[in-house]
Design a protein around this motif. Structure first.
Motif, mmCIF file in Angstrom:
data_model
loop_
_atom_site.group_PDB
_atom_site.id
_atom_site.type_symbol
_atom_site.label_atom_id
_atom_site.label_comp_id
_atom_site.label_asym_id
_atom_site.label_seq_id
_atom_site.Cartn_x
_atom_site.Cartn_y
_atom_site.Cartn_z
ATOM 1 N N GLN A 172 -4.748 20.968 -3.725
ATOM 2 C CA GLN A 172 -3.770 20.066 -4.328
ATOM 3 C C GLN A 172 -4.400 18.685 -4.444
ATOM 4 O OE1 GLN A 172 0.262 20.111 -2.841
ATOM 5 N NE2 GLN A 172 -0.028 22.097 -1.849
ATOM 6 N N GLU A 173 -3.939 17.922 -5.410
ATOM 7 C CA GLU A 173 -4.453 16.565 -5.572
ATOM 8 C C GLU A 173 -3.686 15.655 -4.612
ATOM 9 O OE1 GLU A 173 -5.958 13.611 -9.127
ATOM 10 O OE2 GLU A 173 -4.414 15.095 -9.545
ATOM 11 N N ILE A 174 -4.109 15.667 -3.369
ATOM 12 C CA ILE A 174 -3.431 14.906 -2.324
ATOM 13 C C ILE A 174 -3.959 13.486 -2.276
ATOM 14 C CG2 ILE A 174 -3.125 14.708 0.177
ATOM 15 C CD1 ILE A 174 -3.013 17.726 0.291
ATOM 16 N N ALA A 175 -5.258 13.336 -2.216
ATOM 17 C CA ALA A 175 -5.872 12.006 -2.156
ATOM 18 C C ALA A 175 -6.390 11.631 -3.540
ATOM 19 C CB ALA A 175 -7.017 12.012 -1.151
ATOM 20 N N PRO A 176 -5.948 10.503 -4.088
ATOM 21 C CA PRO A 176 -6.443 10.091 -5.410
ATOM 22 C C PRO A 176 -7.923 9.776 -5.355
ATOM 23 C CG PRO A 176 -5.156 8.329 -4.399
ATOM 24 C CD PRO A 176 -5.005 9.532 -3.511
ATOM 25 N N VAL A 177 -8.611 10.028 -6.439
ATOM 26 C CA VAL A 177 -10.047 9.800 -6.482
ATOM 27 C C VAL A 177 -10.364 8.704 -7.479
ATOM 28 C CG1 VAL A 177 -10.626 12.155 -5.825
ATOM 29 C CG2 VAL A 177 -10.327 11.596 -8.224
ATOM 30 N N GLY A 178 -11.481 8.026 -7.212
ATOM 31 C CA GLY A 178 -11.960 7.009 -8.134
ATOM 32 C C GLY A 178 -11.058 5.797 -8.257
ATOM 33 N N LYS A 179 -10.200 5.544 -7.250
ATOM 34 C CA LYS A 179 -9.224 4.469 -7.369
ATOM 35 C C LYS A 179 -9.741 3.134 -6.848
ATOM 36 C CE LYS A 179 -4.401 3.386 -6.156
ATOM 37 N NZ LYS A 179 -3.177 3.859 -5.476
ATOM 38 N N TYR A 180 -10.626 3.190 -5.861
ATOM 39 C CA TYR A 180 -11.040 1.959 -5.201
ATOM 40 C C TYR A 180 -12.518 1.672 -5.425
ATOM 41 C CZ TYR A 180 -6.575 2.466 -2.865
ATOM 42 O OH TYR A 180 -5.239 2.608 -2.616
ATOM 43 N N ASP A 181 -12.829 0.404 -5.564
ATOM 44 C CA ASP A 181 -14.207 -0.049 -5.580
ATOM 45 C C ASP A 181 -14.548 -0.572 -4.191
ATOM 46 O OD1 ASP A 181 -14.594 0.463 -8.318
ATOM 47 O OD2 ASP A 181 -13.591 -1.412 -8.833
ATOM 48 N N ALA A 182 -15.843 -0.662 -3.908
ATOM 49 C CA ALA A 182 -16.271 -1.138 -2.597
ATOM 50 C C ALA A 182 -16.187 -2.656 -2.540
ATOM 51 C CB ALA A 182 -17.691 -0.666 -2.315
ATOM 52 N N THR A 183 -14.947 -3.169 -2.487
ATOM 53 C CA THR A 183 -14.771 -4.619 -2.500
ATOM 54 C C THR A 183 -14.034 -5.154 -1.287
ATOM 55 O OG1 THR A 183 -12.726 -4.363 -3.778
ATOM 56 C CG2 THR A 183 -14.777 -4.720 -5.011
ATOM 57 N N THR A 184 -13.277 -4.339 -0.606
ATOM 58 C CA THR A 184 -12.494 -4.826 0.521
ATOM 59 C C THR A 184 -12.237 -3.714 1.515
ATOM 60 O OG1 THR A 184 -10.465 -5.998 1.164
ATOM 61 C CG2 THR A 184 -10.270 -4.329 -0.561
ATOM 62 N N MET A 185 -11.986 -4.115 2.751
ATOM 63 C CA MET A 185 -11.671 -3.150 3.795
ATOM 64 C C MET A 185 -10.166 -2.933 3.835
ATOM 65 S SD MET A 185 -12.208 -1.173 6.285
ATOM 66 C CE MET A 185 -11.098 -0.489 7.494
ATOM 67 N N GLU A 186 -9.743 -1.691 3.661
ATOM 68 C CA GLU A 186 -8.336 -1.333 3.736
ATOM 69 C C GLU A 186 -8.193 -0.029 4.498
ATOM 70 O OE1 GLU A 186 -6.016 -1.658 0.043
ATOM 71 O OE2 GLU A 186 -7.872 -2.309 -0.925
ATOM 72 N N VAL A 187 -6.978 0.284 4.886
ATOM 73 C CA VAL A 187 -6.660 1.595 5.411
ATOM 74 C C VAL A 187 -5.604 2.180 4.492
ATOM 75 C CG1 VAL A 187 -5.748 2.942 7.333
ATOM 76 C CG2 VAL A 187 -7.207 0.962 7.784
ATOM 77 N N GLN A 188 -5.942 3.252 3.789
ATOM 78 C CA GLN A 188 -5.038 3.868 2.837
ATOM 79 C C GLN A 188 -4.572 5.216 3.375
ATOM 80 O OE1 GLN A 188 -3.969 2.420 0.088
ATOM 81 N NE2 GLN A 188 -5.285 0.621 0.259
ATOM 82 N N GLU A 189 -3.263 5.399 3.512
ATOM 83 C CA GLU A 189 -2.721 6.657 4.013
ATOM 84 C C GLU A 189 -1.970 7.367 2.897
ATOM 85 O OE1 GLU A 189 -0.149 8.509 7.743
ATOM 86 O OE2 GLU A 189 -0.293 6.347 7.479
#
Length: 341
Positions: A69-86
């Motif tokens: 299943q497409e649970i985690a989106p792909v290609g959404k973030y660039d390596a620009t900031t530190m985040e925690v995505q749930e």
């Protein structure tokens, strides 16, 4: 060595299966749904994967392949900031959380502020059932930013977090010398982790090579069943139970129908930077003998916890309904156990 209680339970399940294989197989879906409803797995039980690795290495695509299943989106973030995505999802009534840490293994402007990252992760991540360290097989070295990510995770959750972890290499078919690079890359990453855990923990961390555009690795072996096996046997017992219940219908369907088509064309296209035009979508698993034995061993470990959950639920409800719940637990566990016997 099995304790006496576990041995008796396994013996009882095996004995019952011999007499009721057909009825268990045909009604498995109903049993599973009832089990989930009665034990309220969708409300208070879930499994949690924490993803660690550079942006764009294929973390999300690999999770999506495993869970179909497409649970985690792909290609959404660039390596620009530190985040925690749930990313929260529900599979067959069972909740799961996929926690990504974009930026943790990337060279970003906040580089060097490790304590900030540690506090951010500690505040947002309360449960980890399996840590995925994801990196490309065709990268010859462990980058400085990956080393930083390993250090931060080790400090945030103590070295014990690596006791339930998995090294996953993407882009397996890009390797020049697949088996040699798999051995060498596994050793180098374990060496880096060992700086924080010691080799007793680091050398036990399994590694799996995957390729989200092919059903096999260069040695001709299917990688998805191996990934499933290592995920299940390595994750915490707390997470293994809901993970098992979430994925059991796919396992059960495959074993009932050996001619089930393993791969179909995927509906997901252009998913991420290096896994574009993914050519397949996984329906069900086909395990080999070694994988079945490993899964069965883990099942024996988690069966007592499932049985305890069933007994607890039955005691709360009481009477004939409570007894029925216990029966559902036994039948559902037995159905799963049978297919790995």
């Amino acid at each position: 060595m099995l304790n006496e209680t576990t041995k008796k339970l396994v013996d009882e399940i095996t004995k019952n299966l011999a007499a009721s294989k057909e009825s268990i197989s045909s009604s498995f879906g109903e049993l599973l749904n009832l089990l989930i409803d009665k034990l309220q797995l969708s409300q208070d039980k879930k499994f949690v994967f924490l993803l660690l690795g550079k942006t764009g290495v294929g973390k999300s695509s690999t999770v999506n392949s495993l869970l179909n299943q497409e649970i985690a989106p792909v290609g959404k973030y660039d390596a620009t900031t530190m985040e925690v995505q749930e990313y929260e999802h529900e599979i067959n009534g069972v909740k799961c959380s996929i926690i990504d840490t974009p930026g943790l293994c990337d060279d970003i402007p906040e580089k060097g502020n490790n304590q900030k990252y540690i506090e951010l992760i500690q505040n947002q991540v309360k449960q980890i059932d399996l840590l995925w360290f994801v990196t490309r097989l065709d990268d010859s070295r462990v980058g400085e930013d990956e080393k930083k990510g390993i250090q931060i995770i080790s400090e945030a959750f103590t070295p014990k977090v690596w006791e339930h972890s998995l090294i996953i290499f993407t882009r397996a078919n890009k390797a020049d010398d697949y088996l040699e690079e798999l051995r060498e890359r596994t050793k180098r990453i374990r060496d880096e982790i060992a700086k924080h855990t010691g080799y007793e923990i680091a050398n036990k961390i399994p590694s799996v090579a995957v390729d989200n555009k092919s059903q096999t690795t260069p040695d001709g072996k299917r990688w998805l069943e191996e990934l499933y096996t290592q995920v299940f046997i390595t994750m915490s017992e707390r997470g293994a139970i809901p993970f098992l219940m979430a994925t059991a219908p796919r396992i059960n369907k495959t074993n009932r129908d050996p001619n089930w088509n393993f791969y179909n064309k995927s509906k997901f296209k252009n998913e991420d930077k290096e896994n574009e035009n993914r050519e397949f979508n996984v329906n069900d698993f086909i395990f080999n003998g070694i994988q079945k034995e490993l899964i069965k061993k883990k099942l024996i470990e988690v069966i007592p916890a499932l049985a305890a959950a069933g007994a607890s639920a039955g005691a709360v409800v009481g009477g004939p309904i409570g007894a029925a719940i216990g029966g559902v637990v036994g039948a559902a566990v037995g159905s799963i156990f049978y297919f790995f016997s």
